[in-house]
Design a protein around this motif. Structure first.
Motif, PDB file in Angstrom:
ATOM      1  N   ASP A 151       0.837  -1.205   0.000  1.00 55.06           N
ATOM      2  CA  ASP A 151       0.000   0.000   0.000  1.00 55.06           C
ATOM      3  C   ASP A 151       0.870   1.252   0.000  1.00 55.06           C
ATOM      4  OD1 ASP A 151      -2.745   0.704  -0.100  1.00 55.06           O
ATOM      5  OD2 ASP A 151      -2.756   1.223   2.026  1.00 55.06           O
ATOM      6  N   ARG A 182      -7.410  -7.585  -0.164  1.00 55.94           N
ATOM      7  CA  ARG A 182      -8.545  -6.644  -0.142  1.00 55.94           C
ATOM      8  C   ARG A 182      -9.873  -7.362  -0.307  1.00 55.94           C
ATOM      9  NH1 ARG A 182      -8.483  -1.320  -0.254  1.00 55.94           N
ATOM     10  NH2 ARG A 182     -10.470  -1.363  -1.335  1.00 55.94           N
ATOM     11  N   PHE A 237     -10.632  -8.166   5.553  1.00 58.37           N
ATOM     12  CA  PHE A 237     -10.218  -6.822   5.160  1.00 58.37           C
ATOM     13  C   PHE A 237     -11.141  -5.706   5.649  1.00 58.37           C
ATOM     14  CE2 PHE A 237      -9.915  -3.159   2.338  1.00 58.37           C
ATOM     15  CZ  PHE A 237      -8.580  -2.838   2.548  1.00 58.37           C
ATOM     16  N   TYR A 251     -10.206  -4.703   9.126  1.00 59.79           N
ATOM     17  CA  TYR A 251      -8.871  -4.108   9.134  1.00 59.79           C
ATOM     18  C   TYR A 251      -8.918  -2.709   8.535  1.00 59.79           C
ATOM     19  CZ  TYR A 251      -4.321  -2.847   7.328  1.00 59.79           C
ATOM     20  OH  TYR A 251      -3.207  -2.136   7.005  1.00 59.79           O
ATOM     21  N   ASP A 252      -9.648  -2.547   7.438  1.00 60.97           N
ATOM     22  CA  ASP A 252      -9.698  -1.282   6.702  1.00 60.97           C
ATOM     23  C   ASP A 252     -10.255  -0.148   7.560  1.00 60.97           C
ATOM     24  OD1 ASP A 252      -9.283   0.245   4.345  1.00 60.97           O
ATOM     25  OD2 ASP A 252     -11.406   0.071   3.845  1.00 60.97           O
ATOM     26  N   LYS A 253     -11.203  -0.446   8.427  1.00 60.08           N
ATOM     27  CA  LYS A 253     -11.797   0.585   9.286  1.00 60.08           C
ATOM     28  C   LYS A 253     -10.793   1.184  10.255  1.00 60.08           C
ATOM     29  CE  LYS A 253     -16.412  -1.367   9.154  1.00 60.08           C
ATOM     30  NZ  LYS A 253     -17.429  -2.124   9.881  1.00 60.08           N
ATOM     31  N   ARG A 290      -7.281   1.058   9.877  1.00 57.10           N
ATOM     32  CA  ARG A 290      -5.928   1.290   9.361  1.00 57.10           C
ATOM     33  C   ARG A 290      -5.623   2.768   9.173  1.00 57.10           C
ATOM     34  NH1 ARG A 290      -4.829   0.729   3.253  1.00 57.10           N
ATOM     35  NH2 ARG A 290      -6.795   1.271   2.285  1.00 57.10           N
TER      36      ARG A 290
END
Length: 190
Positions: free
Chosen positions: A47, A97, A102, A105-107, A109
């Motif tokens: 990323d 993704r 994910f 995790y995305d919330k 990061r």
């Protein structure tokens, strides 16, 4: 990332990763508490590489106002080419993704390394207020997911790695977007 590409995200084992790395599984556990932490660190690494592309691009606001689609393409094309040039990273990124883990995790990061990209997006939103009317989550999921998915198809040999593929993918991504790239009213009056 090579192990995920070969065995899949769910099928990869620490043993597979250690074989690719040429170290013992125990050595991996000295640096990573779990396979999940290792996968997250790999995702962050890729990323950050993708974000760095935008740090190196020359962004010309004048082109944005006179030819917005070309300006978008000048930002998107290096991003797409990054993915097609990094097969292991692309397949890993896409699979991570797309994983069930994910969204959670995305919330949580941190993505402060996308500062240059965010500034470019804000410049577009300022010049083209119609962009603010789009659901931003849908817009960025569409652009990111479609870009990485098509790049994955290229690295897997399902699509050719050529200019025609790039142009077609870009056209698919921007056909709907073009209706939102209308300048502020005061720009039309000048």
């Amino acid at each position: 990332m090579k192990a995920v590409r070969q065995y899949g995200l769910e099928g990869v084992r620490v043993q597979n990763v250690s074989e690719f790395a040429g170290i013992s599984p125990g050595a991996l556990y000295r640096y990573f508490e779990s396979k999940e932490q290792l996968l997250i660190e790999c995702f962050i690494y890729v990323d950050k590489q993708a974000a760095a592309i935008f740090d190196q691009l020359q962004f010309n606001p004048l082109v944005m106002l006179t030819d917005p689609i070309s300006a978008v393409k000048s930002l998107w094309l290096p991003y797409f080419r990054f993915w097609t040039a990094h097969p292991d990273e692309t397949v890993f990124y896409f699979r991570f993704r797309d994983s069930a883990a994910f969204p959670q995790y995305d919330k949580a990061r941190e993505v402060n390394y996308f500062g240059s990209f965010v500034n470019m997006v804000l410049a577009f939103m300022d010049a083209f207020p119609g962009l603010r009317c789009i659901n931003q989550d849908v817009l960025w999921l569409h652009v990111l997911t479609s870009t990485v998915m098509y790049a994955k198809y290229v690295v897997e040999g399902l699509l050719p790695n050529d200019r025609e593929t790039e142009d077609t993918v870009f056209e698919f991504l921007t056909v709907g977007l073009s209706g939102y790239l209308k300048p502020k009213k005061y720009l039309k009056q000048k």
